[in-house]
Design a protein around this motif. Structure first.
Motif, PDB file in Angstrom:
ATOM      1  N   LEU A  17     -76.884  51.381  19.188  1.00  0.00           N
ATOM      2  CA  LEU A  17     -77.456  52.631  18.710  1.00  0.00           C
ATOM      3  C   LEU A  17     -77.941  53.480  19.876  1.00  0.00           C
ATOM      4  N   MET A  18     -78.569  52.841  20.861  1.00  0.00           N
ATOM      5  CA  MET A  18     -79.057  53.579  22.029  1.00  0.00           C
ATOM      6  C   MET A  18     -77.902  54.166  22.825  1.00  0.00           C
ATOM      7  N   LEU A  19     -76.795  53.465  22.884  1.00  0.00           N
ATOM      8  CA  LEU A  19     -75.612  53.981  23.571  1.00  0.00           C
ATOM      9  C   LEU A  19     -75.034  55.189  22.840  1.00  0.00           C
ATOM     10  N   VAL A  20     -74.974  55.117  21.527  1.00  0.00           N
ATOM     11  CA  VAL A  20     -74.448  56.230  20.732  1.00  0.00           C
ATOM     12  C   VAL A  20     -75.332  57.463  20.878  1.00  0.00           C
ATOM     13  N   VAL A  21     -76.640  57.270  20.924  1.00  0.00           N
ATOM     14  CA  VAL A  21     -77.570  58.400  21.050  1.00  0.00           C
ATOM     15  C   VAL A  21     -77.359  59.133  22.375  1.00  0.00           C
ATOM     16  N   LEU A  23     -74.583  59.752  23.902  1.00  0.00           N
ATOM     17  CA  LEU A  23     -73.361  60.550  23.972  1.00  0.00           C
ATOM     18  C   LEU A  23     -73.708  62.029  23.890  1.00  0.00           C
ATOM     19  N   PRO A  24     -73.140  62.850  24.752  1.00  0.00           N
ATOM     20  CA  PRO A  24     -73.510  64.279  24.775  1.00  0.00           C
ATOM     21  C   PRO A  24     -72.819  65.079  23.672  1.00  0.00           C
ATOM     22  N   ILE A  25     -73.075  64.694  22.429  1.00  0.00           N
ATOM     23  CA  ILE A  25     -72.452  65.374  21.296  1.00  0.00           C
ATOM     24  C   ILE A  25     -73.468  66.293  20.618  1.00  0.00           C
ATOM     25  N   THR A  26     -74.667  65.797  20.368  1.00  0.00           N
ATOM     26  CA  THR A  26     -75.699  66.569  19.687  1.00  0.00           C
ATOM     27  C   THR A  26     -77.004  66.477  20.476  1.00  0.00           C
ATOM     28  N   THR A  32     -75.691  62.002  15.364  1.00  0.00           N
ATOM     29  CA  THR A  32     -74.919  60.819  15.745  1.00  0.00           C
ATOM     30  C   THR A  32     -75.733  59.554  15.506  1.00  0.00           C
ATOM     31  N   ARG A  33     -77.017  59.606  15.809  1.00  0.00           N
ATOM     32  CA  ARG A  33     -77.898  58.455  15.566  1.00  0.00           C
ATOM     33  C   ARG A  33     -77.966  58.156  14.076  1.00  0.00           C
ATOM     34  N   ASP A  34     -78.111  59.192  13.270  1.00  0.00           N
ATOM     35  CA  ASP A  34     -78.230  59.005  11.828  1.00  0.00           C
ATOM     36  C   ASP A  34     -76.933  58.497  11.215  1.00  0.00           C
ATOM     37  N   ALA A  35     -75.806  59.008  11.682  1.00  0.00           N
ATOM     38  CA  ALA A  35     -74.516  58.560  11.154  1.00  0.00           C
ATOM     39  C   ALA A  35     -74.264  57.099  11.518  1.00  0.00           C
TER      40      ALA A  35
END
Length: 89
Positions: A17-21, A23-26, A32-35
């Motif tokens: 989850l920390m890795l996904v957060v 990502l420079p998407i939002t 992205t964290r919520d999804a």
């Protein structure tokens, strides 16, 4: 919020989850964290319906994001007060 994640599962999922957060998407990973959390943690929510479970997960992840942002803002202001005199020298 009714989301109970066992320790071993948290140790496996939270680093992802920390890795996904990061990502420079939002901004700050909101969305992205919520999804990611909705997909990975839906089995740990205690709601009766799928919508209730997703709402509990969204509330938990969003409140952590807001809480951490506020805590880091306060910490930044406190540290800035100590850093400014040193920078001026």
């Amino acid at each position: 919020f009714g989301v109970h994640l066992p320790w071993l599962d948290a140790a496996a999922y939270i680093p992802m989850l920390m890795l996904v957060v990061q990502l420079p998407i939002t901004p700050q990973g909101c969305g992205t964290r919520d999804a990611f959390a909705a997909v990975m943690f839906v089995g740990y929510a205690s709601g009766a319906t799928e919508a209730e479970k997703l709402a509990q997960i969204s509330a938990a992840t969003l409140s952590w994001g807001v809480g951490l942002t506020l805590a880091l803002a306060v910490l930044g202001l406190v540290l800035l007060r100590f850093a400014l005199p040193r920078i001026a020298r």
